[in-house]
Design a protein around this motif. Structure first.
Motif, PDB file in Angstrom:
ATOM      1  N   ARG A  77      11.488 -41.021  62.660  1.00 15.01           N
ATOM      2  CA  ARG A  77      12.470 -42.106  62.638  1.00 15.01           C
ATOM      3  C   ARG A  77      11.936 -43.222  63.518  1.00 15.01           C
ATOM      4  O   ARG A  77      11.887 -43.078  64.748  1.00 15.01           O
ATOM      5  N   SER A  78      11.516 -44.327  62.924  1.00 13.69           N
ATOM      6  CA  SER A  78      10.961 -45.430  63.723  1.00 13.69           C
ATOM      7  C   SER A  78      10.980 -46.705  62.898  1.00 13.69           C
ATOM      8  O   SER A  78      11.301 -46.688  61.714  1.00 13.69           O
ATOM      9  N   SER A  79      10.633 -47.800  63.547  1.00 12.09           N
ATOM     10  CA  SER A  79      10.635 -49.089  62.861  1.00 12.09           C
ATOM     11  C   SER A  79       9.770 -50.064  63.629  1.00 12.09           C
ATOM     12  O   SER A  79       9.657 -49.981  64.857  1.00 12.09           O
ATOM     13  N   ARG A 101      22.593 -49.531  60.417  1.00 10.27           N
ATOM     14  CA  ARG A 101      23.444 -48.591  61.152  1.00 10.27           C
ATOM     15  C   ARG A 101      22.844 -47.201  61.282  1.00 10.27           C
ATOM     16  O   ARG A 101      23.293 -46.399  62.086  1.00 10.27           O
ATOM     17  N   GLU A 102      21.803 -46.899  60.466  1.00 12.53           N
ATOM     18  CA  GLU A 102      21.200 -45.562  60.547  1.00 12.53           C
ATOM     19  C   GLU A 102      20.288 -45.403  61.752  1.00 12.53           C
ATOM     20  O   GLU A 102      19.761 -44.316  61.990  1.00 12.53           O
ATOM     21  N   SER A 103      20.094 -46.470  62.524  1.00 10.58           N
ATOM     22  CA  SER A 103      19.199 -46.387  63.680  1.00 10.58           C
ATOM     23  C   SER A 103      19.569 -45.206  64.587  1.00 10.58           C
ATOM     24  O   SER A 103      20.750 -44.940  64.817  1.00 10.58           O
ATOM     25  N   ASP A 104      18.548 -44.533  65.126  1.00 12.90           N
ATOM     26  CA  ASP A 104      18.790 -43.433  66.060  1.00 12.90           C
ATOM     27  C   ASP A 104      19.194 -43.949  67.432  1.00 12.90           C
ATOM     28  O   ASP A 104      19.854 -43.269  68.196  1.00 12.90           O
ATOM     29  N   GLU A 105      18.721 -45.144  67.725  1.00 11.84           N
ATOM     30  CA  GLU A 105      18.981 -45.759  69.035  1.00 11.84           C
ATOM     31  C   GLU A 105      20.025 -46.851  68.844  1.00 11.84           C
ATOM     32  O   GLU A 105      20.097 -47.450  67.764  1.00 11.84           O
ATOM     33  N   TYR A 132      28.611 -45.956  64.488  1.00 11.83           N
ATOM     34  CA  TYR A 132      27.314 -45.537  63.922  1.00 11.83           C
ATOM     35  C   TYR A 132      26.290 -45.507  65.061  1.00 11.83           C
ATOM     36  O   TYR A 132      26.403 -44.723  65.981  1.00 11.83           O
ATOM     37  N   CYS A 133      25.345 -46.443  65.042  1.00 14.23           N
ATOM     38  CA  CYS A 133      24.262 -46.389  66.037  1.00 14.23           C
ATOM     39  C   CYS A 133      24.633 -47.073  67.355  1.00 14.23           C
ATOM     40  O   CYS A 133      23.975 -46.890  68.352  1.00 14.23           O
TER      41      CYS A 133
END
Ligand code: MLT
Ligand code: MN
Length: 304
Positions: A77-79, A101-105, A132-133
């Motif tokens: 999970r990264s970007s 909104r799916e961001s882990d952070e 969400y995130c």
């Protein structure tokens, strides 16, 4: 320093979903298909790895797909997007936050106090994201200081308060104050060159002229060609100026302004789907070319 134009159109994009003007029609299935544009956003990076996303358009999902440097790499999970800066709370500049909104952070977001206020009241997107995130908000200074987000080393931005407009949904639409809209001055630490970016710009005062005069690259509001374009082309009710966008032509229009900076690279951004410059064969585009003014496009790459 590296700027990638992710989206070069104003709200609605080109073509706009419900517009059957000849130009939008030609962009849907005709001569202007290659001129399609997504909604206003750029990404900025000094090291080519950590990108500051400047404005988050509703088209962000496709923009990420189209720009490989923003793809995940390394962790599962990264970007490439390390932080986000918002220049106002306009729908075309913030709605894409919901698509992230799916961001882990928690999303790290830099914006003015006024923009945050809109995004906690008229369009409570931060409250929505809290389920969400989450969003972690840092205020952009308006006192002439610049800020370098920890997440994007070397990307130092100086916010400049602009006269434009808060969005129609905002409590502040008719009560303009500094911080509703900002422009960014972005300096390259390597070359000493400077870019100025302002997709929503309604008036130019002396202070702003001085900033523009100091820039090597000027990327500014090219929303409309004429002030009454929306009513002429699609029967709209508002003028460009009423929406906080200085038209390109007419007395004191953006072309007059840009004529004062012939040595800078001058690039129009945030082009509305009613603007004739979207047609490369138009007389209006020829006039820009004669002045040496560029029209940005999705994927345009600027290094300085
Ligand atoms: C604007 O800048 O005025 C916007 O493009 C309007 C919008 O997104 O609805
Ligand atoms: Mn806009």
């Amino acid at each position: 320093m590296h700027i990638r134009v992710l989206g070069s159109a104003a709200g609605g994009g080109f073509p706009q979903w419900n517009c059957d003007s000849p130009r939008c029609r030609a962009a849907r299935r005709g001569r202007l298909v290659s001129e399609r544009r997504s909604q206003s956003s750029i990404a900025v990076s000094q090291d080519g790895h950590h990108w500051l996303l400047v404005n988050v358009s509703p088209d962000i999902r496709q923009q990420i797909l189209d720009n490989t440097m923003l793809h995940p790499s390394g962790a599962v999970r990264s970007s490439g997007i390390a932080a986000i800066a918002l220049m106002d709370s306009q729908i075309d500049h913030v709605t894409g936050l919901l698509m992230m909104r799916e961001s882990d952070e928690p999303l790290s977001i830099y914006c003015t106090k006024r923009t945050e206020e809109d995004l906690r009241t008229g369009f409570p997107i931060f409250e929505m994201l809290s389920h969400y995130c989450r969003a972690s908000v840092t205020h952009l200074p308006l006192d002439g200081h610049s800020i370098e987000p920890d997440e994007t080393p070397g990307v130092r931005i100086l916010p400049i308060p602009l006269t434009s407009k808060a969005p129609p949904y905002s409590r502040h639409r008719q009560d303009p104050r500094p911080g509703d809209n900002v422009g960014f001055v972005i300096d390259s630490p390597d070359t000493g060159k400077r870019a100025f970016y302002a997709p929503g710009l309604g008036e130019i005062d002396d202070r702003l002229s001085a900033w523009m005069a100091s820039a090597d690259i000027i990327m500014v509001d090219g929303t409309t060609w004429t002030d009454d374009e929306m009513s002429k082309v699609v029967g709209g009710k508002k003028t460009s100026r009423q929406m906080g966008h200085l038209p390109l032509t007419g007395e004191g229009g953006m072309l007059d302004v840009l004529a004062d900076y012939p040595l800078a690279r001058r690039i129009l951004v945030h082009i509305n789907n009613t603007n004739p410059v979207l047609d490369p064969e138009s007389a209006e585009r020829a006039r820009l070319e004669a002045m040496g003014i560029e029209v940005s496009y999705d994927g345009m790459d600027i290094r300085f």
